[in-house]
Structures are given as C-alpha cells and as structure tokens.
Design a protein around this motif. Structure first.
Motif, PDB file in Angstrom:
ATOM      1  N   LEU A 179       0.786  -1.329  -0.029  1.00 61.53           N
ATOM      2  CA  LEU A 179       0.093  -0.120   0.032  1.00 61.53           C
ATOM      3  C   LEU A 179       1.041   1.388   0.024  1.00 61.53           C
ATOM      4  CD1 LEU A 179      -2.419   1.503   0.250  1.00 61.53           C
ATOM      5  CD2 LEU A 179      -2.555   1.202   2.520  1.00 61.53           C
ATOM      6  N   PHE A 180       1.862   1.289   0.734  1.00 61.97           N
ATOM      7  CA  PHE A 180       2.843   2.434   0.832  1.00 61.97           C
ATOM      8  C   PHE A 180       3.541   2.763  -0.612  1.00 61.97           C
ATOM      9  CE2 PHE A 180       2.367   1.279   5.444  1.00 61.97           C
ATOM     10  CZ  PHE A 180       1.667   2.478   5.726  1.00 61.97           C
ATOM     11  N   TRP A 181       3.835   1.705  -1.028  1.00 58.30           N
ATOM     12  CA  TRP A 181       4.579   1.840  -2.327  1.00 58.30           C
ATOM     13  C   TRP A 181       3.495   2.421  -3.620  1.00 58.30           C
ATOM     14  CZ3 TRP A 181       3.999  -1.484  -7.191  1.00 58.30           C
ATOM     15  CH2 TRP A 181       5.103  -1.173  -8.110  1.00 58.30           C
ATOM     16  N   LEU A 182       2.465   1.820  -3.324  1.00 59.44           N
ATOM     17  CA  LEU A 182       1.350   2.214  -4.262  1.00 59.44           C
ATOM     18  C   LEU A 182       1.123   3.952  -3.965  1.00 59.44           C
ATOM     19  CD1 LEU A 182      -1.160  -0.631  -4.301  1.00 59.44           C
ATOM     20  CD2 LEU A 182       0.401  -0.099  -6.163  1.00 59.44           C
ATOM     21  N   ILE A 183       0.679   4.054  -2.878  1.00 64.97           N
ATOM     22  CA  ILE A 183       0.650   5.375  -2.372  1.00 64.97           C
ATOM     23  C   ILE A 183       1.756   6.498  -2.607  1.00 64.97           C
ATOM     24  CG2 ILE A 183       0.209   7.044  -0.364  1.00 64.97           C
ATOM     25  CD1 ILE A 183      -2.185   5.288  -1.251  1.00 64.97           C
ATOM     26  N   SER A 184       2.933   6.137  -2.462  1.00 63.61           N
ATOM     27  CA  SER A 184       4.112   6.695  -2.858  1.00 63.61           C
ATOM     28  C   SER A 184       4.001   7.149  -4.466  1.00 63.61           C
ATOM     29  CB  SER A 184       5.454   6.018  -2.821  1.00 63.61           C
ATOM     30  OG  SER A 184       5.602   6.149  -1.589  1.00 63.61           O
ATOM     31  N   ILE A 185       3.590   6.136  -5.215  1.00 65.08           N
ATOM     32  CA  ILE A 185       3.402   6.511  -6.878  1.00 65.08           C
ATOM     33  C   ILE A 185       2.381   7.226  -6.790  1.00 65.08           C
ATOM     34  CG2 ILE A 185       2.915   5.358  -8.814  1.00 65.08           C
ATOM     35  CD1 ILE A 185       4.375   2.885  -7.897  1.00 65.08           C
ATOM     36  N   THR A 186       1.308   6.960  -6.473  1.00 68.19           N
ATOM     37  CA  THR A 186       0.110   8.107  -6.752  1.00 68.19           C
ATOM     38  C   THR A 186       0.539   9.368  -6.074  1.00 68.19           C
ATOM     39  OG1 THR A 186      -1.521   6.112  -5.987  1.00 68.19           O
ATOM     40  CG2 THR A 186      -2.139   8.474  -5.638  1.00 68.19           C
ATOM     41  N   LYS A 187       1.237   9.774  -4.956  1.00 67.29           N
ATOM     42  CA  LYS A 187       1.616  11.222  -4.562  1.00 67.29           C
ATOM     43  C   LYS A 187       2.420  11.727  -5.732  1.00 67.29           C
ATOM     44  CE  LYS A 187       3.081  10.138  -0.464  1.00 67.29           C
ATOM     45  NZ  LYS A 187       3.836  10.103   0.895  1.00 67.29           N
ATOM     46  N   ASN A 188       3.559  10.966  -6.259  1.00 62.91           N
ATOM     47  CA  ASN A 188       4.350  11.372  -7.172  1.00 62.91           C
ATOM     48  C   ASN A 188       3.769  11.875  -8.449  1.00 62.91           C
ATOM     49  OD1 ASN A 188       6.624  11.034  -5.792  1.00 62.91           O
ATOM     50  ND2 ASN A 188       7.071   8.986  -6.676  1.00 62.91           N
ATOM     51  N   GLU A 189       2.610  11.301  -9.098  1.00 58.77           N
ATOM     52  CA  GLU A 189       1.891  11.356 -10.086  1.00 58.77           C
ATOM     53  C   GLU A 189       1.016  12.604  -9.946  1.00 58.77           C
ATOM     54  OE1 GLU A 189       2.352  10.216 -13.139  1.00 58.77           O
ATOM     55  OE2 GLU A 189       3.716   8.703 -12.263  1.00 58.77           O
ATOM     56  N   ALA A 190       0.315  12.804  -8.710  1.00 55.94           N
ATOM     57  CA  ALA A 190      -0.406  14.176  -8.334  1.00 55.94           C
ATOM     58  C   ALA A 190       0.383  15.038  -8.256  1.00 55.94           C
ATOM     59  CB  ALA A 190      -1.126  13.818  -6.968  1.00 55.94           C
ATOM     60  N   LEU A 191       1.685  14.880  -7.754  1.00 59.81           N
ATOM     61  CA  LEU A 191       2.637  16.231  -7.852  1.00 59.81           C
ATOM     62  C   LEU A 191       2.939  16.677  -9.000  1.00 59.81           C
ATOM     63  CD1 LEU A 191       4.419  18.205  -6.509  1.00 59.81           C
ATOM     64  CD2 LEU A 191       6.409  16.296  -6.311  1.00 59.81           C
ATOM     65  N   MET A 192       3.099  15.706 -10.103  1.00 58.96           N
ATOM     66  CA  MET A 192       3.374  16.062 -11.197  1.00 58.96           C
ATOM     67  C   MET A 192       2.331  16.746 -12.240  1.00 58.96           C
ATOM     68  SD  MET A 192       6.116  12.989 -13.012  1.00 58.96           S
ATOM     69  CE  MET A 192       4.763  12.147 -13.929  1.00 58.96           C
ATOM     70  N   ILE A 193       1.272  16.275 -11.602  1.00 59.49           N
ATOM     71  CA  ILE A 193      -0.133  17.049 -12.354  1.00 59.49           C
ATOM     72  C   ILE A 193       0.038  18.723 -11.498  1.00 59.49           C
ATOM     73  CG2 ILE A 193      -2.558  17.337 -12.193  1.00 59.49           C
ATOM     74  CD1 ILE A 193      -2.585  14.304 -12.717  1.00 59.49           C
TER      75      ILE A 193
END
Length: 174
Positions: free
Chosen positions: A70-84
């Motif tokens: 879950l933490f790996w998936l959340i990290s990826i999600t946060k990074n993608e949100a940051l790029m947006i």
C-alpha cells in the motif's frame, strides 16, 4: 479503466494479480490523489498514471512485502499527483488536511510541504503521513506500527510541532 490497464499486461497470471491489487487498493489511491489535487478529474488522472507506472514496474510487486505494498502504491500516486500539480501550478492548503483542527493559516505549495516532511524524523513523518494522507484512524496507525493509540497521538502532536518549527525556520509564515 481496469479493462484498459489489463490490455497493457501480457501474462494472464499477472493480469489476475494486478486485478486483485487494483480492486483492493484503488479506492485508497483515489482518496490520496483527491486530498492532494482537490479536483476529481485531476485525481483520476493521477491514479490512472500511477497504475500505468505500477504496470511498468510490475516485476517489483512480487518483491514487495504485503504490508508495504500500500505504501509503495501511495508513493507512486503522490508522485503522479505532484506532477499534475507542477503542470497546473496549483497549491494545496495545509489547512484542509485535517478539518478537525485549524493548525495552518498559510497556503503552501505541495513541494514546500514535501520538503518539510522529508526533514522530519521518520517516526513522526510516517505517523503524520498515515494520519493525514492515508486518513488512517489512530487505532489503525497503532495497529500498523505496533504502538499504543496514546503514542500515536503523541507522535502526531510532536510531528505537527516540529513541522511548524521547520516551516518557521524556512521563513514560511503559518
């Protein structure tokens, strides 16, 4: 969206594993993206981009312990949100992170928040991320970290205090 994502995976076994992971964690990833981006369409984009990143690195999934997935998936999600966010140059007001307490009076951009969080000791950073980004209850955090709910509350309060002190040192007025 799941059907589209499955077309990117060649192996049937991997498709089944991906489907199980998607069904279990998709909603939590959307919640995190929404907390960062506020706009539903942007959050959906971030989550879809995150799933594409997961597929690109799907070989790593089997290496990640279940409790850390879950933490790996959340990290990826946060990074993608940051790029947006970078693309749209939006800011995320910290005051919206915890509706029950009015701690912040200043809008900071996401990069400033991330920079401050990375300077926190891991004990406090992990607890604050679970509390405010993942929206875990104190009970859930206590169970995950193997500590008491009182210890969770203490870490959250101390983490906030340290975060506030770091922001002041950086010249960010809260």
């Amino acid at each position: 969206m799941l059907i589209y994502l499955l077309t990117l995976i060649d192996n049937e076994g991997d498709r089944q594993t991906f489907t199980a992971i998607y069904q279990e964690y998709h909603v939590q990833m959307e919640k995190v993206a929404l907390r960062i981006l506020s706009e539903h369409n942007d959050a959906e984009d971030a989550v879809q981009n995150a799933w594409i990143q997961v597929i690109k690195h799907f070989h790593k999934v089997s290496e990640i312990p279940c409790e850390e997935l879950l933490f790996w998936l959340i990290s990826i999600t946060k990074n993608e949100a940051l790029m947006i966010l970078r693309k749209r140059r939006k800011t995320v007001p910290l005051e919206n992170w915890d509706a029950t307490t009015e701690v912040w009076n200043h809008d900071m951009n996401y990069q400033e928040i991330v920079a401050l969080f990375t300077r926190l000791p891991e004990t406090y950073r992990v607890t604050l991320e679970m509390k405010f980004l993942l929206q875990y209850t104190d009970h859930e955090i206590a169970q995950h970290l193997g500590i008491s709910e009182t210890a969770v509350s203490t870490r959250v309060n101390r983490g906030r205090t340290l975060l506030r002190e770091l922001a002041i040192k950086e010249g960010l007025h809260l």
